[in-house]
Structure formats: C-alpha cells, structure tokens
Design a protein around this motif. Structure first.
Motif: not given
Length: 748
Positions: A312, A314, A316, A338, A340
């Motif tokens: 995973y 993530q 920004e 952003k 994911d």
C-alpha cells in the motif's frame, strides 16, 4: 477466467504427499582450500536458498526431485553455476577468487540465469547500492543505471526513460506483476517506494515476447526484498536525512522464516519540502510526502511454493507551476495530487519431477485525485475538500494473470509455454475527466525456448496478443469536451531471436533481434480537454493503430582479473509511432496538441570500462558513456530524448582488517552531460553541465547486531543546471542543487 479460478483451487488443494528431499555440501576457496563463510547458495528456479556456516557447510531441505541449476556466489569470488540433481550425495564446491563484481541471478528473463549465461543482456543493480549514492527516491535511483533516465516534474515525480522511450512504452513490473497506475501521463510517477525493493533489473528494448503490449521500449523489473533464510529472524530500523529538501525518511522491517512458513513486513514514511536549485531558489510546491507498507507471507515445501505479497502506497505530491512562496513547509499547496495505490499479488508454483507450473495473480486498485487552482489561497485539508471533492478522481482496477509451464528439459532444450492476460476498469468520480470510463481486456499466448551448447546459447520464441478497449461516451454530441464511445480491437504477432557466443572465459558477444508492439492507450484515443498537469489541451484520435517495432541489439563484453569493457549498440525502428503534435491553435488559454502517427527510429548505445588492478582489489575505476538519437520519418527529431552523458567513478572498497568496522567504502563520481541540440520543433536546446558526487560509509559490528551508516553528496558544487528531461524546463526552472544525504540503519 474460469480457467484461472480452477487453477487457483487446484493450487490451494495441492497436497504435500511427496517425498521430502534435501541437498547439502561445503563451499571452499579454490586456491587455499579454506571454507567460505556466508556464501549464498541458491536454486533460482525453486527460489530457495541459504548461506554457508563458518565451516563452509550448507543444507537445504524440502526440495522437489529433479535437475535444477544451482548458483553459489559471494563477494570476492567468481559466481559458480551448475545443474544439480536432487536428491544427491553431499557435494564439495570450490570458488575461484576474483576481483570482478559478484554476479546475481536475473529474474526478469524466463530461465533465471546468471548474467554471463543470459542470452539477453540485462542491467541489474542492488537498491541498497543505489541508495548509498544519494538517491532521493526510486525514480532518482534508476537514473544511475546506464541507458536509463527519468522525465521529471520536480523531485517528487519521475517516469523511467529507457533509450529514449518512456510512459506507456516502458513496462514496470513489481511483485512479479505489471504495474498499472495511469502511466500514460507525463506527470504520473511510479507510486512505489524504494524501501522494500531488493534490486532493479532493466531490459533495454522490445520485450513483448515475455510481457505483451507496452514493452516496446523495455522493462523496469523491481524485485521485492527477499524473505529471511529458513530458521532466521531479522529486523531493521533506518532513517535518512536530505539537506536540500529538509527531507527525512524512516523505515522499519521485520522478517522471520521457519522450515515452511515465512513472514515479512516493512513500513516507511518520507516527507520533503520544496527543493532548492543551485541559484539558491526554492521551487514552489515541489514538496511531497509518501507512506508505504509492504507485507508478505510465503509457504514452501518440496512440491509447492506460494508467495502472497501486499503493498500500500499513499503519496501527496505538489504540482509546481511557477516560482512563488519561499518556504520549507511540507504540507502541499494547490494544485496537488493525492494517490492511493494497492497491489496484491499471489505467486504459486508446483514442482513436478522435471517440470514446473507457475501461476501469478495480481489485483491492483489505484485511486488518483487531483486538486486544482480554484482552491488556491486556502489551507488544504481533507475536511475542506469533502464538500466539493477533487477536480479529478479516477479509480483504476486491474486483475493480472500469468500462467507458465516449464516443460521437461529435452537434451539441450529448455522450453516455456505461457498464457497472460489482464482485465481492467477505469471509472471517473471527479468534476472533470481526462479519459472516459472504460474496460480493457488483454490476452496473450507465447512459447520460448533456450538451447545451450558449450560456447553457444540460443533463445527464441513467438507470441500472439489480443487487446480490446471499450469506452463509454462522455457528454453530448457537438458539445464542448464531447468524447464518443470507442470499441477497438488490437492484435499483434511478435517474435524474438537471440544468440550468445562465448569465445573463451574472457569474451562474450550477444546479438538479439526482437519485435514488439503497443496498442494506443485511452488518452491517445479519446482525449478532448485541458490536461492541467501538462498545461496543454489534448485531442485524441480514435483511428490510431498499433505501434510496431523491430530492434537489433549487439553487445560485446571482455573481462579478465584486472579489466572489464563492454559496448552495446542498438537500432530501434518504430512503425506508426504515436506522438503529440502542436496544431498552432489555442483553446481555454491552452495550446492545442493532437495525437498523430508517423514512423520513427531510435539508435545509439552504451559503453563501459571497469578497471580493478590486482593486487589492489579494493580500487575500482569505472567509466560509462550513453547516447541515443530519435527521429521521425520526416527527419524531425523526437521530443524528450535524453542528452548524451559520460560518467566517471572512482570507488574504494577496503578489506575487512578490523572485525568491528567492516564493509568500508567510498566513491567520487563526475557525470558530464553534453549539450542537447538535436531537438523537436517545440523544444529548446539545453546547455552542457557537469555534476560532482561523493560518498562514503561502513558497517559497525556489535555483539548481536550491526549498524550501517553512509554520507553522500550529489551536485556537490551546487551547479545551477536544467535537465533536458525536466518538465519545468519550459519555465526556465533549474533542477535540484547541492544535496547531502545522511543514512543510518540498525540491523538485528
């Protein structure tokens, strides 16, 4: 899909009612007869290995019966490779001392061989070594590999370029499956953290035989870090600090393995402020942050191996537009992305007596959000965007499958049959769209074979692919930004043939001929609007055809105990090359670009020299040169072709005379990038520049653990320069200035 689910059930139900085989031996120095401690003993096809004990002994259990290639390697010795029958009696192996770099097994090619045994030349680098040289992130690290560059937007966004081809022409593999995260965009980065990546392999040139569409430029293959060896438990905690961006990165890992079960987990976090140029100016909104989690569960017995991995990520990432506020804050400004990204993969292998069956399954979910300028001036937070939502939000779901059968070896022939495919859905949820809701279906079948003689190795194969793209209509006909529905089928038959000849132990030549193809992507077929990240209005072309290419690649390598040299030349003919062409019009204050096609060709190569004079085995002098030229059929130059460069490195690796402080190293590197004057008609020339880097480090051994530390500096002279592949070049914004990286890790 029923076939895939049936295979999954068969693999899950596979029993362990087979005999348990083991293999043991001892590894010694050929000259002295002394045992070699901590040498790696590895069966590539079984993906199972161990390390030797203090007395040079090793033992591996739960092995399937049959004949498998065994590789033994360690620093300071030439790697050993031999086919071994399991079960067999205890064997003794002797390694020859050598100053050459330790060879590793290549995973990205089908037969998992050492580089010197491989018909196709593949570049391989350990991620730990790239990080030692001061890399900010993964996209920065890969640029240290010859023939590989990166199209960048600041320091947070980078896309790999292999011999002048990028975006959907370079396929990225991670966890054994193809990465799908909207790669078509110039400002869409990799979305993979360097933490938890064990090594990187680069195939330069068309690899459609093995990977299907989108691999006409090459493949960037990311190998995840390995599990601990059986009976071992390891843990690591580390941190990095980057002076230029005031950035930091922290990571922690734990892994343990029993006789059959293995576990691994790693978490990391990174945050960077706006980078500073050599002109002492911070480039506004190049700040970015990244959270990353990787985990794995493995199971292996004599006849079955399973590996479940999850990642995973993530991030920004600010999207820079102009020089503005000078700040070291780490909260991104508008506009920003952003993203994911979830990657789940399951790798299953069944080992029969002299053959094997492998099934890889992958599921990915990519959620890409972009927040744009209409919110400028506000402090951004998730709460503030809840009402309006992002301007752009795309969900991309992808299911990959790859079924391969390794046939029993017949004489000197090894053959693999394969079935690969992909099911993909793109959905829009934002106020704007770049590409419409669509479904993509891929299926491909292939066969490849390897023929081995004492001095000759030949490898070839054929593949057929079919791709269907079915998109939905968006908007109303004759209205602004209308996108018609598209339902297109693309088919291609491709092949590859390679030959390697080893004149003696010193000279190796390789010749590879390969075709490849790339089906046009959704953006190229359907675009009709402003692409804010690229600052242009893009119009698609529903009549685009496959890109089809043919590459000739010739390499020559020569080495002895003091000296290595290599030359690699290529010519890549791409028919119906797809590119953006400016129309001269303006819509919504943005210049209009339309997708069109024309035949193109790229040619060039790489050359390298490595001097390691004996008996000064600790001293290494390395030099590499790379160049590529790209032209359209009308003799205009292609855009985003990297400038030629020459890199010279002085590297020192000192012997371990002190047991407390080991693995001492240092390097001094000068990269000269030549002026780029052969440019496309909407590019500008780029002047030459030189970048100086330096670094050193070592390992401190404690009673039950060790501490690794390193310090490296890039662009040490704080040069103000602009890379030809920087997307900020059109705004005359310079690349990153001097950066000092401090790294420390504690290994238990």
């Amino acid at each position: 899909m029923k076939l895939i689910y049936t295979c999954m059930l068969l693999l899950a139900a596979y029993s362990s009612a087979y005999s348990q085989n083991s293999f043991s031996g001892i590894v010694k120095d050929l000259d002295t007869g002394e045992p070699i401690f901590s040498a790696t003993v590895y069966f590539p096809q079984l993906e199972k290995g161990t390390v030797t004990e203090m007395d040079g002994s090793f033992s591996l259990s739960n092995l399937p019966e049959g004949k498998y290639k065994l590789v033994i390697s360690t620093v300071g010795y030439a790697s050993f490779s031999e086919e071994i029958r399991v079960p067999s009696e205890t064997r003794s192996f002797s390694l020859k001392p050598a100053a050459v770099e330790m060879e590793e097994v290549i995973i990205s090619t089908p037969f998992h061989q050492l580089q010197s045994d491989n018909v196709m030349k593949v570049e391989r680098e350990n991620m730990k070594e790239l990080n030692k040289k001061g890399a900010l992130n993964l996209s920065d690290g890969i640029t240290q590999i010859a023939g590989v560059e990166s199209v960048t937007t600041g320091v947070g966004i980078g896309k790999p370029v292999i011999r002048g081809l990028s975006s959907n022409r370079v396929l990225v593999y991670t966890q054994g499956i193809r990465l799908e995260n909207q790669q078509y965009g110039d400002e869409h980065g990799l979305g993979i953290s360097a933490k938890g990546i064990g090594s990187i392999e680069v195939i330069k040139g068309p690899a459609s035989l093995l990977y299907g569409s989108d691999a006409i430029g090459g493949v960037l293959y990311l190998n995840p870090e390995s599990y601990a060896y059986a009976g071992k438990t390891e843990a690591e905690a580390g941190a990095d600090y980057f002076s230029n961006t005031r950035g930091y990165q922290a990571s922690a890992m734990a892994k343990t393995s029993g006789k059959k079960l293995k576990f691994l987990t790693r978490g990391s976090y990174a945050a960077h402020s706006d980078y500073k140029t050599g002109n002492d100016i911070r480039v506004t909104n190049t700040r970015f942050s990244e959270k990353d989690l990787k985990a794995g569960i493995g199971f292996q017995e004599s006849k079955y191996k399973g590996n479940l991995r999850y990642n995973y990520n993530q991030s920004e990432i600010g999207i820079p537009e102009e020089i503005g506020i000078q700040s070291t804050d780490k909260d991104v400004l508008l506009p920003y992305q952003k993203i994911d990204n979830h990657i789940l993969s399951l790798d299953n292998s069944i080992y029969l007596k002299n053959s094997s069956l492998n099934l890889k399954l992958g599921y990915q979910f990519n959620n890409r959000k972009e927040f744009e300028e209409e919110h400028e001036g506000e402090e951004h937070s998730e709460e503030e965007h809840t009402g309006e939502g992002p301007a752009l939000e795309m969900h991309l779901e992808t299911l990959n499958y790859n079924l391969q059968y390794n046939l029993p070896k017949t004489g000197n022939f090894e053959t693999i049959l394969g079935l690969q495919g992909m099911e993909q859905n793109n959905s829009n949820f934002g106020e704007e769209i770049l590409i419409p809701d669509a479904r993509t279906s891929d299926i491909g079948v292939f066969a490849t074979t390897h023929y081995h003689l004492e001095n000759w190795d030949l490898q070839g194969g054929l593949r057929y692919d079919h791709r269907n793209i079915d998109s939905e209509e968006f908007g109303e006909d004759n209205q602004e930004h209308f996108i018609p529905a598209v339902n297109r089928d693309f088919n291609s038959l491709n092949g590859a043939l390679g030959v390697k000849y080893q004149f003696d132990r010193k000279l190796i030549t390789r010749l590879n001929l390969a075709t490849g193809f790339r089906a046009p992507n959704l953006s190229e077929l359907t675009s009709n609007g402003v692409h804010h990240g690229a600052n242009r209005y893009e119009t698609g072309n529903t009549n685009l055809k496959n890109e089809q290419n043919f590459q000739v690649d010739l390499s020559v390598e020569w080495r002895n105990k003091h000296f290595e040299a290599s030359v690699n030349a290529f010519h890549n003919q791409v028919n119906d090359y797809i590119f953006l062409d400016p129309t001269g019009e303006t819509i919504e204050n943005s210049e209009v670009f339309e997708y069109t096609q024309q035949d193109a060709r790229l040619y060039g190569g790489e050359a390298g020299v490595h001097i390691h004079p004996h008996p000064l085995d600790w001293l290494h002098l390395e030099s590499s040169f790379e160049m590529v030229t790209g032209k359209l059929q009308n003799d205009e130059y292609l855009p985003l072709i990297p400038a030629s460069s020459l890199t010279n490195t002085l590297r020192v690796e000192l012997e371990n005379k002190n047991e407390k402080i080991t693995e001492k190293y240092g390097f001094l590197r000068l990269k000269n990038v030549f002026a780029k004057e052969n440019i496309s008609r909407f590019e500008t020339t780029t002047p030459a520049y030189a970048l100086l880097s330096v670094g050193f480090g070592s390992t401190v051994n404690l009673s039950s653990s060790k501490i690794d530390f390193s310090i490296s500096g890039t662009n040490l002279l704080d040069k103000a320069y602009i890379s030809h592949l920087s997307r900020l070049k059109s705004d005359n914004i310079a690349n990153i200035g001097r950066n000092i990286k401090f790294s420390v890790s504690w290994n238990l």
